[in-house]
Design an enzyme around this catalytic site. Structure first.
Site, PDB file in Angstrom:
ATOM      1  N   HIS A  65     -21.552 -13.817  41.449  1.00 13.37           N
ATOM      2  CA  HIS A  65     -22.485 -14.983  41.251  1.00 13.37           C
ATOM      3  C   HIS A  65     -23.001 -14.663  39.914  1.00 13.37           C
ATOM      4  CE1 HIS A  65     -25.650 -17.940  41.670  1.00 13.37           C
ATOM      5  NE2 HIS A  65     -24.898 -18.674  42.562  1.00 13.37           N
ATOM      6  N   ASP A 124     -19.639 -20.135  48.975  1.00 13.78           N
ATOM      7  CA  ASP A 124     -18.355 -20.560  49.062  1.00 13.78           C
ATOM      8  C   ASP A 124     -17.315 -19.918  50.061  1.00 13.78           C
ATOM      9  OD1 ASP A 124     -18.850 -23.048  47.671  1.00 13.78           O
ATOM     10  OD2 ASP A 124     -18.660 -22.031  45.794  1.00 13.78           O
TER      11      ASP A 124
HETATM   12  N1  CMC Z   1     -13.474 -11.432  41.423  1.00  9.43           N
HETATM   13  C1  CMC Z   1     -13.015 -10.356  40.618  1.00  9.43           C
HETATM   14  N2  CMC Z   1     -13.758  -9.793  39.618  1.00  9.43           N
HETATM   15  C2  CMC Z   1     -14.838 -10.302  39.190  1.00  9.43           C
HETATM   16  C3  CMC Z   1     -15.194 -11.912  40.006  1.00  9.43           C
HETATM   17  C4  CMC Z   1     -14.417 -12.224  41.152  1.00  9.43           C
HETATM   18  N3  CMC Z   1     -14.649 -13.224  42.193  1.00  9.43           N
HETATM   19  N4  CMC Z   1     -16.386 -12.269  39.577  1.00  9.43           N
HETATM   20  C5  CMC Z   1     -16.646 -11.621  38.505  1.00  9.43           C
HETATM   21  N5  CMC Z   1     -15.770 -10.275  38.323  1.00  9.43           N
HETATM   22  C6  CMC Z   1     -15.874  -9.637  37.366  1.00  9.43           C
HETATM   23  C7  CMC Z   1     -15.632 -10.036  35.926  1.00  9.43           C
HETATM   24  O1  CMC Z   1     -14.428  -9.890  35.743  1.00  9.43           O
HETATM   25  C8  CMC Z   1     -16.389  -9.227  35.153  1.00  9.43           C
HETATM   26  O2  CMC Z   1     -15.639  -7.885  35.131  1.00  9.43           O
HETATM   27  P1  CMC Z   1     -15.475  -7.039  33.523  1.00  9.43           P
HETATM   28  O3  CMC Z   1     -17.146  -6.680  33.440  1.00  9.43           O
HETATM   29  O4  CMC Z   1     -14.937  -6.058  33.874  1.00  9.43           O
HETATM   30  O5  CMC Z   1     -15.395  -8.162  32.614  1.00  9.43           O
HETATM   31  C9  CMC Z   1     -17.779  -8.929  36.010  1.00  9.43           C
HETATM   32  O6  CMC Z   1     -17.242  -9.123  37.165  1.00  9.43           O
HETATM   33  C10 CMC Z   1     -18.703  -9.770  35.650  1.00  9.43           C
HETATM   34  O7  CMC Z   1     -18.253 -11.450  35.730  1.00  9.43           O
HETATM   35  P2  CMC Z   1     -18.606 -12.422  34.920  1.00  9.43           P
HETATM   36  O8  CMC Z   1     -17.254 -13.435  34.880  1.00  9.43           O
HETATM   37  O9  CMC Z   1     -19.141 -12.046  33.509  1.00  9.43           O
HETATM   38  O10 CMC Z   1     -19.768 -13.098  35.688  1.00  9.43           O
HETATM   39  P3  CMC Z   1     -20.420 -14.488  35.405  1.00  9.43           P
HETATM   40  O11 CMC Z   1     -21.701 -14.508  35.864  1.00  9.43           O
HETATM   41  O12 CMC Z   1     -20.127 -15.180  34.151  1.00  9.43           O
HETATM   42  O13 CMC Z   1     -19.566 -15.307  36.362  1.00  9.43           O
HETATM   43  C11 CMC Z   1     -18.824 -16.251  38.372  1.00  9.43           C
HETATM   44  C12 CMC Z   1     -19.847 -15.863  37.766  1.00  9.43           C
HETATM   45  C13 CMC Z   1     -19.412 -17.055  39.987  1.00  9.43           C
HETATM   46  C14 CMC Z   1     -18.264 -17.429  37.684  1.00  9.43           C
HETATM   47  C15 CMC Z   1     -17.794 -15.294  38.875  1.00  9.43           C
HETATM   48  O14 CMC Z   1     -18.071 -14.396  39.499  1.00  9.43           O
HETATM   49  C16 CMC Z   1     -16.488 -16.037  39.389  1.00  9.43           C
HETATM   50  O15 CMC Z   1     -15.651 -16.300  39.037  1.00  9.43           O
HETATM   51  N6  CMC Z   1     -16.261 -15.833  40.769  1.00  9.43           N
HETATM   52  C17 CMC Z   1     -15.399 -16.644  41.570  1.00  9.43           C
HETATM   53  C18 CMC Z   1     -15.606 -18.135  41.677  1.00  9.43           C
HETATM   54  C19 CMC Z   1     -16.698 -18.197  42.588  1.00  9.43           C
HETATM   55  O16 CMC Z   1     -16.533 -18.054  43.885  1.00  9.43           O
HETATM   56  N7  CMC Z   1     -17.568 -19.239  42.386  1.00  9.43           N
HETATM   57  C20 CMC Z   1     -18.527 -19.918  43.152  1.00  9.43           C
HETATM   58  C21 CMC Z   1     -19.974 -19.311  42.604  1.00  9.43           C
HETATM   59  S1  CMC Z   1     -21.295 -19.737  43.914  1.00  9.43           S
HETATM   60  C22 CMC Z   1     -21.128 -21.486  44.185  1.00  9.43           C
HETATM   61  C23 CMC Z   1     -22.077 -22.126  42.978  1.00  9.43           C
HETATM   62  O17 CMC Z   1     -23.204 -21.922  43.046  1.00  9.43           O
HETATM   63  O18 CMC Z   1     -21.123 -22.777  42.206  1.00  9.43           O
END
Ligand code: CMC
Length: 429
Positions: free
Chosen positions: A307, A364
């Site tokens: 998140h 989720d």
């Molecule tokens: N599985 C594997 N690696 C992950 C995941 C995941 N679900 N989420 C983040 N990471 C890793 C990402 O690859 C990155 O690694 P590195 O630093 O090595 O590049 C690090 O963690 C930081 O991730 P980010 O993408 O920079 O984080 P963000 O804040 O931009 O994205 C997120 C947040 C929710 C989009 C992301 O965690 C994600 O894609 N999660 C899966 C989709 C999901 O469950 N979404 C629902 C969110 S909660 C409901 C809502 O409010 O929408």
């Protein structure tokens, strides 16, 4: 307490930047005059450090895993309140007294029908269309029927329009489902409370009597409460951005619905279930999926994990997980996907990749298992998220319009394209 910070920019006099403090001592640098005074802008892709407004609706502390609506802890609301009461709280700012709650509930009943002409819109969608397509289209189309909403955005009319949206989205969502399975639409019943009315429209058919299961109603009510607001997330920011142009509330909410649909946002709940099913069909190979999520050369992510704001367990996921076993056993459902989800969570939370990045289950991760237990297909999960988020979007839209600081949302950019060049006629290129 220091009330400003000093910014030293090359070749310029030091610039005082005011410090703003929120009621929970959150701190911000007020850079609203930065460009006017220095010529500089700030660059913050994904708005990771950027606040776009002050708000008194929802407070969340991602490090501590705290979430409160209008000051009330989510745990307490989940235990003691109802979705309709929470909707009133978000939109109006305080919990309703009995009279206010009755009047609000009456409004939701009185506005639950959609114009008969709108039923024909469904004929324009293929039966395979995702219900989020019809949901967003139908909500945008509502503005065609309410003349006071078609002009400039108006908070004055929001009272009536917010009841209309909340009541009608429920009908629209159920009709979308009926359309997708080829069953006749079931009209709303004013005598039924909010969630029971929805379940009746979803699952009753003219040929058979249908008994509404109180446990289904309670499970749905709980999930809607947990989804009702989440401060400035992607879809809520979209509602505010669109609303800031003075687009009407239906257009603004329809835009929010589309933003929510993305798999990184609300669309994740459907993706989680698809992922759990895939693991199940692969013989329960949880470790293989954890490995894939860690592989930088694989675009796969553990859906329902991670998140932007929570660097601790999402309090909403904690509540849903606690209720999962109880609800499923009460409903007499044994779902192997729940065991897979628990195993997946356990493995991930022990893995240094997830630990170092503070990746925990989000809202989720477990919600789909409950929706599945009450009979909802996975393509309706994000629709359910939208249904829950409607009061939050309305409250945020209202707050934005009442805020004297609101201006049309219009971010800047740093241009990195070609410098000025001369047009060359096509026969000389
Ligand atoms: N599985 C594997 N690696 C992950 C995941 C995941 N679900 N989420 C983040 N990471 C890793 C990402 O690859 C990155 O690694 P590195 O630093 O090595 O590049 C690090 O963690 C930081 O991730 P980010 O993408 O920079 O984080 P963000 O804040 O931009 O994205 C997120 C947040 C929710 C989009 C992301 O965690 C994600 O894609 N999660 C899966 C989709 C999901 O469950 N979404 C629902 C969110 S909660 C409901 C809502 O409010 O929408």
């Amino acid at each position: 307490m220091t009330n400003s910070a000093t910014l030293h920019l090359p070749g310029q006099e030091p610039l005082e930047i005011p410090i703003i403090r929120g009621s929970e001592n959150e701190r911000a640098l007020d850079i609203s005059l930065l460009r006017a005074k220095s010529g500089y802008i700030t660059l913050d892709p994904g708005f990771v450090n950027t606040g776009a407004c002050s708000s008194s609706i929802t407070y969340l502390d991602g490090e501590k895993g705290i979430l409160r609506y209008r000051g009330y802890p989510i745990e307490e609301l989940a235990q003691k309140s109802t979705f309709v009461e929470v909707a009133y709280l978000l939109i109006h700012g305080n919990l309703p007294d009995q009279y206010q709650l009755t009047e609000f509930s009456k409004k939701l009943s009185n506005h639950s029908m959609i114009h008969e002409d709108m039923k024909h819109f469904y004929d324009g969608f293929s039966s395979t269309a995702h219900p989020m397509v019809s949901l967003s289209t139908m909500v945008a189309s509502l503005s065609a029927y309410y003349s006071e909403a078609t002009g400039r955005a108006s908070v004055k009319d929001l009272h009536i329009n917010s009841a209309r949206i909340m009541a009608k989205v429920r009908t629209i969502a159920a009709f979308s489902y009926k359309k997708s399975i080829g069953q006749p639409f079931v009209y709303p019943l004013d005598s039924l409370p909010y969630c029971a009315n929805f379940l009746n429209m979803m699952f009753s058919v003219p040929a058979q009597p249908y008994e509404i299961d109180e446990d289904h109603v309670k499970a749905m009510d709980l999930l809607l409460i947990l989804h009702a607001d989440h401060e400035q997330n992607c879809s809520t920011s979209t509602v505010r951005v669109v609303g800031s142009s003075q687009a009407n509330v239906y257009a603004s909410v329809a835009s929010g619905i589309l933003a929510l649909w993305g798999p990184l946002h609300g669309g994740a709940n459907q993706q989680v279930l698809d992922m759990l099913l895939q693991i199940y069909e692969n013989g329960g190979d949880v470790d293989g999926f954890v490995m894939r999520a860690k592989n930088p050369n694989d675009s796969f992510r553990l859906m329902g994990f991670g998140h932007r704001v929570y660097k601790n367990y999402d309090p909403r996921a904690k509540i849903i997980k606690e209720h999962c076993d109880r609800i499923l056993s009460k409903l007499g459902v044994q779902d192997p996907l729940l065991e897979i989800a628990k195993k997946l969570e356990e493995r991930a939370l022990l893995d240094s990749y997830f630990v170092e990045r503070n990746l925990y289950p989000n809202i989720d991760f477990y919600s789909g298992i409950i929706y599945r237990a009450i009979g909802l297909p996975s393509n309706m999960f994000t629709v359910m998220f939208a249904l829950g988020r409607i009061p939050g979007w309305i409250a945020q839209w209202k707050e934005m319009h009442e805020d004297s600081q609101t201006r049309i949302a219009r971010p800047r950019q740093i241009y990195i394209g070609e410098n000025a060049r001369t047009y060359i006629p096509i026969n000389q290129r």
